[in-house]
Motif scaffolding. Structure first.
Motif, PDB file in Angstrom:
ATOM      1  N   MET A   1      -8.808   0.586   2.792  1.00  0.00           N
ATOM      2  CA  MET A   1      -9.705  -0.026   2.364  1.00  0.00           C
ATOM      3  C   MET A   1     -10.586  -0.940   1.723  1.00  0.00           C
ATOM      4  SD  MET A   1      -9.811   3.211   0.998  1.00  0.00           S
ATOM      5  CE  MET A   1     -12.488   3.518   0.514  1.00  0.00           C
TER       6      MET A   1
ATOM      7  N   ASN B   1      -9.550   7.290  -4.072  1.00  0.00           N
ATOM      8  CA  ASN B   1      -9.650   5.992  -3.603  1.00  0.00           C
ATOM      9  C   ASN B   1      -9.552   5.275  -5.594  1.00  0.00           C
ATOM     10  OD1 ASN B   1     -10.133   6.831  -1.081  1.00  0.00           O
ATOM     11  ND2 ASN B   1     -12.215   6.720  -1.409  1.00  0.00           N
TER      12      ASN B   1
ATOM     13  N   HIS C   1      -7.927   4.158  -8.739  1.00  0.00           N
ATOM     14  CA  HIS C   1      -6.006   4.634  -8.750  1.00  0.00           C
ATOM     15  C   HIS C   1      -6.157   4.447 -10.803  1.00  0.00           C
ATOM     16  CE1 HIS C   1      -4.526   5.371  -5.185  1.00  0.00           C
ATOM     17  NE2 HIS C   1      -5.532   4.592  -4.937  1.00  0.00           N
TER      18      HIS C   1
ATOM     19  N   HIS D   1     -10.437  10.693  -8.332  1.00  0.00           N
ATOM     20  CA  HIS D   1     -11.133  10.704  -7.073  1.00  0.00           C
ATOM     21  C   HIS D   1      -9.571  10.122  -5.918  1.00  0.00           C
ATOM     22  CE1 HIS D   1     -13.092   8.928  -3.573  1.00  0.00           C
ATOM     23  NE2 HIS D   1     -14.465   9.559  -3.853  1.00  0.00           N
TER      24      HIS D   1
ATOM     25  N   PHE E   1      -2.162   3.218  -2.068  1.00  0.00           N
ATOM     26  CA  PHE E   1      -3.336   2.657  -1.324  1.00  0.00           C
ATOM     27  C   PHE E   1      -3.491   3.085  -0.340  1.00  0.00           C
ATOM     28  CE2 PHE E   1      -1.849  -0.703  -5.102  1.00  0.00           C
ATOM     29  CZ  PHE E   1      -2.545   0.078  -6.584  1.00  0.00           C
ATOM     30  N   LYS E   2      -4.888   3.020  -0.107  1.00  0.00           N
ATOM     31  CA  LYS E   2      -5.132   2.822   1.385  1.00  0.00           C
ATOM     32  C   LYS E   2      -5.736   1.529   1.805  1.00  0.00           C
ATOM     33  CE  LYS E   2      -7.194   7.650   0.637  1.00  0.00           C
ATOM     34  NZ  LYS E   2      -7.949   8.542   0.037  1.00  0.00           N
TER      35      LYS E   2
ATOM     36  N   ARG F   1       0.826  -1.186   0.058  1.00  0.00           N
ATOM     37  CA  ARG F   1       0.247   0.179  -0.309  1.00  0.00           C
ATOM     38  C   ARG F   1       0.613   1.265  -0.105  1.00  0.00           C
ATOM     39  NH1 ARG F   1      -3.337  -2.718   4.258  1.00  0.00           N
ATOM     40  NH2 ARG F   1      -5.079  -3.736   3.060  1.00  0.00           N
TER      41      ARG F   1
ATOM     42  N   GLN G   1     -12.273   1.528  -2.367  1.00  0.00           N
ATOM     43  CA  GLN G   1     -10.950   1.474  -3.324  1.00  0.00           C
ATOM     44  C   GLN G   1     -10.736   0.873  -5.000  1.00  0.00           C
ATOM     45  OE1 GLN G   1      -6.572   2.662  -2.138  1.00  0.00           O
ATOM     46  NE2 GLN G   1      -7.148   0.537  -1.808  1.00  0.00           N
TER      47      GLN G   1
ATOM     48  N   SER H   1     -17.028   4.798  -4.794  1.00  0.00           N
ATOM     49  CA  SER H   1     -15.893   5.513  -4.307  1.00  0.00           C
ATOM     50  C   SER H   1     -15.213   6.240  -2.964  1.00  0.00           C
ATOM     51  CB  SER H   1     -14.518   5.728  -5.932  1.00  0.00           C
ATOM     52  OG  SER H   1     -15.858   7.568  -5.776  1.00  0.00           O
ATOM     53  N   ASP H   2     -16.641   6.605  -2.311  1.00  0.00           N
ATOM     54  CA  ASP H   2     -16.517   7.058  -1.487  1.00  0.00           C
ATOM     55  C   ASP H   2     -16.560   6.557  -0.199  1.00  0.00           C
ATOM     56  OD1 ASP H   2     -16.440  10.011  -2.625  1.00  0.00           O
ATOM     57  OD2 ASP H   2     -18.600   9.651  -1.926  1.00  0.00           O
TER      58      ASP H   2
ATOM     59  N   THR I   1     -11.141  -3.123  -1.119  1.00  0.00           N
ATOM     60  CA  THR I   1     -10.875  -2.834  -2.246  1.00  0.00           C
ATOM     61  C   THR I   1     -10.737  -3.717  -3.503  1.00  0.00           C
ATOM     62  OG1 THR I   1      -8.665  -1.800  -1.356  1.00  0.00           O
ATOM     63  CG2 THR I   1      -8.136  -2.296  -3.721  1.00  0.00           C
TER      64      THR I   1
END
Length: 377
Positions: A203, A258, A260, A256, A200-201, A195, A233, A229-230, A205
């Motif tokens: 969360m 989140n 990629h 956004h 990356f976050k 990540r 990810q 996307s909120d 995915t």
């Protein structure tokens, strides 16, 4: 001491066949560093001007006329390549194949695509004495793979083994090893490190793959995913489809934190490691990579023929689900949000179940062919 040599032959009709060849080469060297491996896309190597034109034409056919591809697949399903076809391949497209074999002097030849498999089989009928191993890179057994000159078939499942046996292949010539994927897919590096590397976050995915050619980018699916996307990810891998990638990069809804966007990448194993659901076309190699990572898969746009067979197999095994409507994606997005622990536990259970399958089994079977003198008579 003369080193042993393994020649791995593939073709560029889809990325998976050549990926399987490179995965095998990597695994063979990992097991036996003294063994030399060479991977060639035979047509591109021998005819660097003609082969790209043929592959481009094939690409256009499967995107514009997939039903035609399906009809051809079904028509030839129970038939090996006939002698006229193999003769044409040998004389028109692979005239210098014998010279390649004589120059490289392999101890074993491995084919991960039916066309070089047919060419080498014909060379064996003409007197070339090299053990031939054929790796069927799908979850089905199309007739074009089958030749009596093959010394060993490596197949994905017992079901494929039985299909070969029903077509006259001796049981002693078949090993169920799974489709070879790169050893990296069987490893589980730190998710936090991955990540951090790709920003990356931590969360829920979703990984969306369009295949190496990038021919299955689905605007409807992609647009719908962007609405989540909120809370989720989304990693888009668009392969070599620069047109789709640039189009999405210029679209505000994909701008956004989140979301990629990537083109062709070599770190798919790492992307799968940090993702919770994979949306992909059901190519044999991608499905096998997802299998090794234990990731649930959603399948879109299966090509008529082998990809439909792959989709049916993984769906029947409870490892994937076809995207028959947007409602399927909605269901899984809600699962990621409200049942995340359940999905994670199910994935871990799957990883525990597949741990018994040795990831190097395919490579070991090839090494056995010359080291342990186990070539079937």
């Amino acid at each position: 001491m003369i080193k042993k040599r393994v020649l791995l032959l593939s073709e560029g009709f889809g990325a998976g066949h050549t990926q399987a060849a490179y995965a095998l080469a990597s695994s063979i060297r990992k097991l036996s560093p003294d063994i030399q491996t060479k991977v060639l896309e035979l047509g591109s190597f021998l005819n660097p001007r003609v082969a790209p034109l043929i592959i481009t034409a094939y690409k256009k056919t499967i995107t514009s006329q997939p039903r035609l591809v399906g009809l051809m697949y079904k028509h030839q399903y129970k038939k090996p390549l006939n002698r006229l076809t193999t003769l044409a391949l040998h004389r028109i497209f692979y005239t210098h194949t014998r010279n390649v074999v004589n120059q490289l002097r392999p101890d074993v030849i491995v084919c991960t695509h039916p066309i070089p498999n047919a060419v080498i089989s014909r060379l064996k009928r003409l007197g070339v004495n090299v053990p031939l191993c054929t790796v069927i890179t799908d979850y089905d057994a199309h007739g074009t793979w089958i030749s009596s000159e093959v010394d060993r078939f490596l197949v994905s499942t017992p079901e494929v083994k039985y299909k070969l046996m029903r077509r006259g292949v001796p049981l002693s010539h078949i090993l169920v090893t799974g489709i070879p994927v790169h050893p990296n897919f069987w490893e589980h590096p730190s998710k936090e490190t991955i990540r951090e590397k790709f920003h990356f976050k931590d969360m829920p995915t979703v990984l969306v793959m369009a295949g190496g050619w990038g021919i299955t980018s689905d605007d409807i699916v992609n647009d719908y995913l962007s609405n989540w996307s909120d809370r989720i990810q989304i990693i888009f891998c668009l392969g070599n489809n620069d047109k789709s990638r640039l189009k999405m990069e210029s679209d505000p809804k994909y701008n956004h934190p989140n979301i990629h966007l990537f083109g062709f990448v070599k770190e798919i194993d790492q992307f799968m490691e940090v993702s919770d659901v994979l949306i992909t076309k059901p190519g044999g190699m991608t499905c096998s990579e997802g299998l090794s990572k234990g990731i649930p898969m959603l399948f879109h746009h299966p090509l008529p023929g082998q990809e439909e067979e792959n989709c049916q197999y993984f769906t029947a095994q409870g490892l994937g689900e076809p995207i028959t409507s947007i409602a399927v994606i909605e269901k899984w997005m809600n699962k990621l949000i409200y049942e995340y622990i359940k999905i994670s536990n199910r994935r871990q259970k799957h990883l525990d179940n597949i741990a018994k399958y040795h990831p190097m089994q395919s490579a070991k079977s090839i090494i056995d062919m010359f080291e342990l003198n186990k070539v079937p008579s």
